[in-house]
Structure formats: C-alpha cells, structure tokens
Design an enzyme around this catalytic site. Structure first.
Site, PDB file in Angstrom:
ATOM      1  N   LYS A 157       0.786  -1.236   0.049  1.00 18.66           N
ATOM      2  CA  LYS A 157       0.163  -0.168   0.062  1.00 18.66           C
ATOM      3  C   LYS A 157       0.972   1.167  -0.168  1.00 18.66           C
ATOM      4  O   LYS A 157       2.147   1.110   0.479  1.00 18.66           O
ATOM      5  CB  LYS A 157      -0.870  -0.077   1.128  1.00 18.66           C
ATOM      6  CG  LYS A 157      -0.227  -0.248   2.414  1.00 18.66           C
ATOM      7  CD  LYS A 157      -0.126   0.725   3.699  1.00 18.66           C
ATOM      8  CE  LYS A 157       0.418   1.975   3.523  1.00 18.66           C
ATOM      9  NZ  LYS A 157       1.479   2.374   4.395  1.00 18.66           N
ATOM     10  N   HIS A 187      -1.366  -4.569   5.869  1.00 21.75           N
ATOM     11  CA  HIS A 187      -0.823  -5.429   7.064  1.00 21.75           C
ATOM     12  C   HIS A 187      -1.764  -5.485   8.261  1.00 21.75           C
ATOM     13  O   HIS A 187      -1.613  -6.415   9.108  1.00 21.75           O
ATOM     14  CB  HIS A 187       0.772  -5.268   7.424  1.00 21.75           C
ATOM     15  CG  HIS A 187       1.053  -4.251   8.164  1.00 21.75           C
ATOM     16  ND1 HIS A 187       1.231  -2.869   7.879  1.00 21.75           N
ATOM     17  CD2 HIS A 187       1.205  -3.897   9.644  1.00 21.75           C
ATOM     18  CE1 HIS A 187       1.667  -1.901   8.729  1.00 21.75           C
ATOM     19  NE2 HIS A 187       1.627  -2.720   9.865  1.00 21.75           N
ATOM     20  N   LYS A 191      -3.115  -8.393  11.542  1.00 23.01           N
ATOM     21  CA  LYS A 191      -2.620  -8.494  13.027  1.00 23.01           C
ATOM     22  C   LYS A 191      -3.541  -9.279  13.854  1.00 23.01           C
ATOM     23  O   LYS A 191      -4.751  -9.561  13.392  1.00 23.01           O
ATOM     24  CB  LYS A 191      -2.974  -7.199  13.479  1.00 23.01           C
ATOM     25  CG  LYS A 191      -1.805  -6.093  13.072  1.00 23.01           C
ATOM     26  CD  LYS A 191      -2.077  -4.793  13.731  1.00 23.01           C
ATOM     27  CE  LYS A 191      -1.162  -3.772  13.115  1.00 23.01           C
ATOM     28  NZ  LYS A 191       0.163  -3.583  13.899  1.00 23.01           N
ATOM     29  N   ASP A 244      -1.249   7.468   3.599  1.00 20.91           N
ATOM     30  CA  ASP A 244      -0.448   6.565   4.412  1.00 20.91           C
ATOM     31  C   ASP A 244      -1.321   5.642   5.248  1.00 20.91           C
ATOM     32  O   ASP A 244      -0.726   4.106   5.435  1.00 20.91           O
ATOM     33  CB  ASP A 244       0.739   7.104   5.296  1.00 20.91           C
ATOM     34  CG  ASP A 244       1.695   6.043   5.874  1.00 20.91           C
ATOM     35  OD1 ASP A 244       1.862   5.177   5.257  1.00 20.91           O
ATOM     36  OD2 ASP A 244       2.291   6.258   6.810  1.00 20.91           O
ATOM     37  N   HIS A 249      -4.946   1.497   6.270  1.00 18.51           N
ATOM     38  CA  HIS A 249      -5.294   0.719   7.521  1.00 18.51           C
ATOM     39  C   HIS A 249      -6.434   1.086   8.191  1.00 18.51           C
ATOM     40  O   HIS A 249      -7.342   0.290   8.584  1.00 18.51           O
ATOM     41  CB  HIS A 249      -4.137   0.879   8.386  1.00 18.51           C
ATOM     42  CG  HIS A 249      -2.607   0.615   7.865  1.00 18.51           C
ATOM     43  ND1 HIS A 249      -2.465  -0.304   7.077  1.00 18.51           N
ATOM     44  CD2 HIS A 249      -1.541   1.086   8.082  1.00 18.51           C
ATOM     45  CE1 HIS A 249      -1.239  -0.366   6.518  1.00 18.51           C
ATOM     46  NE2 HIS A 249      -0.693   0.605   7.320  1.00 18.51           N
ATOM     47  N   LYS A 335       1.869  11.351  13.255  1.00 13.06           N
ATOM     48  CA  LYS A 335       3.428  11.055  14.065  1.00 13.06           C
ATOM     49  C   LYS A 335       3.775  12.031  14.829  1.00 13.06           C
ATOM     50  O   LYS A 335       2.871  12.878  15.101  1.00 13.06           O
ATOM     51  CB  LYS A 335       4.399  11.222  12.594  1.00 13.06           C
ATOM     52  CG  LYS A 335       4.186  10.463  11.454  1.00 13.06           C
ATOM     53  CD  LYS A 335       4.634   8.915  11.854  1.00 13.06           C
ATOM     54  CE  LYS A 335       4.304   8.041  10.399  1.00 13.06           C
ATOM     55  NZ  LYS A 335       4.385   6.495  10.449  1.00 13.06           N
TER      56      LYS A 335
HETATM   57  C1  BG6 Z   1       2.868   1.545   7.787  1.00 11.91           C
HETATM   58  C2  BG6 Z   1       3.196   2.762   7.580  1.00 11.91           C
HETATM   59  O1  BG6 Z   1       2.048   0.922   6.783  1.00 11.91           O
HETATM   60  O2  BG6 Z   1       2.394   1.310   8.948  1.00 11.91           O
HETATM   61  C3  BG6 Z   1       3.925   3.774   8.596  1.00 11.91           C
HETATM   62  O3  BG6 Z   1       3.479   3.336   6.203  1.00 11.91           O
HETATM   63  C4  BG6 Z   1       3.427   3.176  10.181  1.00 11.91           C
HETATM   64  O4  BG6 Z   1       3.970   5.054   8.693  1.00 11.91           O
HETATM   65  C5  BG6 Z   1       3.069   1.797  10.134  1.00 11.91           C
HETATM   66  O5  BG6 Z   1       4.265   3.518  11.100  1.00 11.91           O
HETATM   67  C6  BG6 Z   1       2.642   1.225  11.506  1.00 11.91           C
HETATM   68  O6  BG6 Z   1       2.495  -0.252  11.390  1.00 11.91           O
HETATM   69  P1  BG6 Z   1       2.658  -1.139  12.806  1.00 11.91           P
HETATM   70  O7  BG6 Z   1       3.230  -2.176  12.031  1.00 11.91           O
HETATM   71  O8  BG6 Z   1       3.613  -0.410  13.379  1.00 11.91           O
HETATM   72  O9  BG6 Z   1       1.280  -1.289  13.517  1.00 11.91           O
END
Ligand code: BG6
Length: 481
Positions: A157, A187, A191, A244, A249, A335
């Site tokens: 993504k 992703h 989880k 992002d 997500h 962030k």
């Molecule tokens: C990623 C983003 O897809 O997911 C990042 O590009 C973000 O910016 C990350 O920090 C968060 O993933 P996780 O695995 O920490 O839950």
C-alpha cells in the site's frame, strides 16, 4: 541458543521462489526478512524454497552482501536470532539479482537457477516492497519477462494516490495477472488482534446483538504514533498521513468493525462484506477533517521547507446503512504524538432512564465502552459502571479485561506480515484488499483530496492540534490507560 518453534498441524505451502523487490529497503529490513526467517524457524516456509532479493542497479549488492544485510536485519528486528546451523540453512537460500524497470534479464536468470535448485515447477511469489511510483513499471516488467507465470504478486500500500491512479494501476496489473494472483497487502488485516475482532463479533452472542446503532453511540479508531517519519521523507512527502494510514489501514479496520456477518470466512464472502461497508460510506466531508503537521517536520531531511503534507489527521466518517446510520466513526492517526497506541473504542449508549444518583461527568465519560487494544499482543476491555462499596448508591467505573499475553501462550503467534505472506503462499486472499474496495475508498476520499483543509501545527509529544476536540464533541478522544 536457537529458538525453533514449529507450529504443527498447519500445511506447509507448495515449493516457492520468493522474489523480494526493494530488498535493501526499509520494509524488507524491518519486517520482510525477519518475518521470512521466523516463518522458516516455525517450519512454515515450503519444504523447498529460495529467496531472491532484488533492486535496481543503483542499490545492487552481491549474494554475500545480501546475506549479511539479511542477518543484520534479523538481528535488529527479528524475534528469532540468526544463529547456528538454522541460520546457515536459511542463508543458503538467499541470493541477489538486479531488476530494472524494463530489464529483468538478471532476475530471470536467477529465478531459473532457483527453479533448477528446487526442482519441479515451484511457484513464484513476487513481493513488491517498492515505492508506489515504481509499481506500474515493475508490473510491466514482470509481465514482459514471463515472471508472471505460475506466480502471485504482493503489492504494498498505498495502492495508487487517488481514484484515477488506482484504476490505472488495477488496469495495468490486470493485463499481466489474474485477480486470483494479486495480493494487495494491508498489514493491519494480518494482525492477530484485528482478526480477533471477527471472533469477538461473530462467535459471541454477548456482543453481536449490541453491535449496531441502537446500542452504539460512536466508534473511535485511534492509531497515534510517537515515531517521526524516521528518514522516510521520499515516501512520506507525496503521501502524508491520510494516504499512508487512513485510506489504507484505518478504513480497512472500519470495514472489519462495521461489516455485516459474512456467510463464511472464505475470501469472497468476507471481502464482499468489507466492500459493502465501503460502498455505504459517505464521502468524507472536508469540514469534518483536521489535518496537522508536527513542529519541525519541514526541517526534516528531504522535506520541502514549505511542505503542506499532513503528518496527522483526524476525521469523522459515516456508514450510511441500516446498521450504522447516524453513528459517527472517529478516526485519528499521526506521527510524533504523545504515545503509540492502536485502539478501537466502541462507545455504548447510556441506558434510557438514568436512575442512579451520580455526577453527570461520570455518566457521560465513564463506563459503557468496549475497548479493543490491538497493539501486539492485544487486549480487550469492557468498561462499565459498578456500585462502589458503602452505604450510599454511588457508581464508579470498573473493567473486565482479556489479555492475549495473560490468557494464552503467544509463542505460536505470527506477526502481521508473517501471517499474510503465509496466506499469500497458500493462495488465500481473504485478508487482502480487493480492487473494487480500494477504488471505492478513493471515491470516498475524493472530496478531501480535492479540498484539503490547511495543515494546523502541533507540538511533538502532544495529541495533535487543539481543534480535534471540537470534532468529537460532546464526546471526547478516549484512550485507555
Ligand atoms: C505503515 C506506515 O504501513 O504502518 C507507517 O507506512 C506506520 O507510517 C506503520 O508507522 C504502522 O505499522 P505497525 O506495524 O507499527 O502497526
């Protein structure tokens, strides 16, 4: 000491040649190489496999350097340390080959060599861990070189940057791969505790009956991060927090939280229900969005000193269907915030008649919440009001908590990428996003992308710009302790 944790009872995938595009990049280093090694140690990689790292010439390294690179990555980010015979065996499977857009000769030769070493006709799994802009050319190159045969492709993504680019990308991929070969990865869907939302909702008579507008007054999906962009300016500047994290997500999570019961957990019914949620979503109203930028972002290396990219976004989304009409879904991520958390809060309605003598504040803000903390290892808390011991009828907040760590041995769990790579090798698309769903989400996002509100500054270590509180009033942003 080597920790080998075989997970018995699972079928190992067919023999595979795995090609990791972007093999020296950030994602490969943090997640993919450590994840593949963990799958190997858990005896979940195929009996026979080869992993070929690939990059354009500018980032090329040789086989030995790639093995060292992989070892460093696993040492730094892996759960299973790269040691002894176990590591040596894994390292034997690693090699490196250059692939430029339009020229995959070196890679084709490496894949043929790997095919020969494995024997038979191993499947191919191409993982495109490359910047979004590099996708179309790489897909074309895979098609032109014949590497799309007997292959599946995992696409990272964000998938496109708006509706038109997503459609164009889907069209290019469709020229070279059948839909059953395409694995658009998000992703968060891999989880453990996100999958557990399905179990919570659909395996329990306790929760499913209240999962609707009659009993739920709001939903919050909150993913603050304390990390900065961590040197990822080239990726982040054209992308920003909304593309992002949200259109990807957080919206996918919304799909899981809001979906109707699927007829089964198979790929088609599960994804059909997710897509129906996206179809019911109202287009995002830019007035219900706060975009923020952390103090000092414009001074980060590689960032435009006048950048308008948001590093924070909070918004109200709506699902206009029979189950959810009128229930706001508040989403927040950014962030450099005070904490890193991953939480879904289901706020329940106050019972019809208030018969207990207690302060309005307690009534309005405490109890009556189901809180799903899906940061690994994950926990679920039911927050409710209980009578405080004593002669008076006074209520106080109380909670019941399920914690993965305390309730189960988590030795057999897989990290999100490990889970999804394994599913892709098995050809199961249930936890991957589908082209119609992605295109619909870009449609929902269009009003915001066309008329984004200006970015508001916020301090590092804060919870984002002040104005986010107005967005959720009379409710408030809620995070458990
Ligand atoms: C990623 C983003 O897809 O997911 C990042 O590009 C973000 O910016 C990350 O920090 C968060 O993933 P996780 O695995 O920490 O839950």
């Amino acid at each position: 000491m080597n920790v080998r944790v075989p997970i018995h009872g699972l079928t190992r995938p067919d023999d595979h040649v795995i090609v990791l595009f972007g093999a020296t990049g950030d994602l490969a280093r943090r997640k993919l190489l450590p994840g593949l090694y963990h799958l190997f140690c858990a005896e979940l990689l195929p009996e026979r496999f080869r992993i070929i790292g690939s990059s354009p010439k500018a980032f090329a390294i040789d086989d030995e350097a790639f093995r060292d690179h992989a070892k460093d990555a696993v040492t730094q980010f892996g759960r299973t340390k790269p040691e002894g015979a176990q590591w040596d065996e894994f390292a034997q499977s690693l090699s490196f080959a250059i692939a430029e857009p339009g020229d995959a000769k070196g890679l084709v030769a490496a894949v043929e060599l790997a095919d020969e070493a494995i024997g038979g006709s191993p499947r191919r799994l191409h993982h495109l861990a490359v910047p979004p802009g590099a996708f179309p050319a790489m897909i074309e190159t895979l098609g032109a070189s014949g590497l799309n045969e007997n292959a599946r492709v995992i696409c990272e993504k964000p998938f496109g940057h708006d509706l038109n680019s997503a459609k164009a990308l889907n069209a290019i991929i469709a020229q070279h791969f059948e839909e059953a070969q395409i694995f658009r990865i998000d992703h968060f869907l891999g989880k453990e505790s996100v999958d557990n939302i399905l179990a919570l909702r659909f395996a329990n008579g306790l929760f499913e009956p209240i999962w609707n507008r009659d009993h739920v007054s709001y939903v919050q999906i909150d993913v603050p991060e304390s990390i900065s962009i961590e040197g990822r300016a080239a990726f982040y500047e054209p992308c920003g927090a909304f593309r992002d994290m949200v259109v990807t997500h957080l919206f996918q999570l919304m799909g899981i939280v809001a979906m109707e019961p699927p007829t089964s957990l198979n790929s088609r019914p599960l994804r059909d229900e997710m897509v129906k949620v996206f179809e019911s979503m109202a287009p995002i109203d830019p007035e219900a969005v706060v975009r923020g930028q952390y103090d000092g972002y414009r001074a980060e290396q590689g960032v435009d000193p006048h950048s308008g990219t948001e590093t924070f976004v909070a918004l109200r989304a709506e699902v206009d269907n029979w189950r959810w009409k009128g229930v706001p879904f508040f989403l927040r991520t950014g962030k450099c915030l005070e904490q890193s958390r991953q939480v879904v809060t289901i706020g329940l309605c106050e019972p019809t008649l208030r018969i207990f003598p207690l302060e309005a504040e307690v009534h309005a803000q405490q109890g009556n919440r189901l809180v799903i903390d899906f940061a690994d290892p994950g926990m679920i808390t039911t927050e409710f009001l209980a009578k405080q011991p004593g002669p008076q009828m006074r209520l106080r907040d109380a909670e019941m908590t399920f914690s993965y760590d305390d309730s189960y041995s988590t030795g057999h769990d897989l990290e999100a990428y490990e889970h999804l790579i394994l599913e892709a090798m098995h050809g199961n698309q249930a936890l991957f996003t589908r082209s119609d769903g992605i295109e619909r989400l870009w449609e929902v996002a269009a009003p915001l992308l066309e008329q984004p509100p200006p970015v508001e500054p916020y301090w590092r270590g804060s919870w984002g710009p002040e104005s986010i509180n107005r967005l959720v009033a009379p409710s408030r942003w809620y995070l458990p302790r």
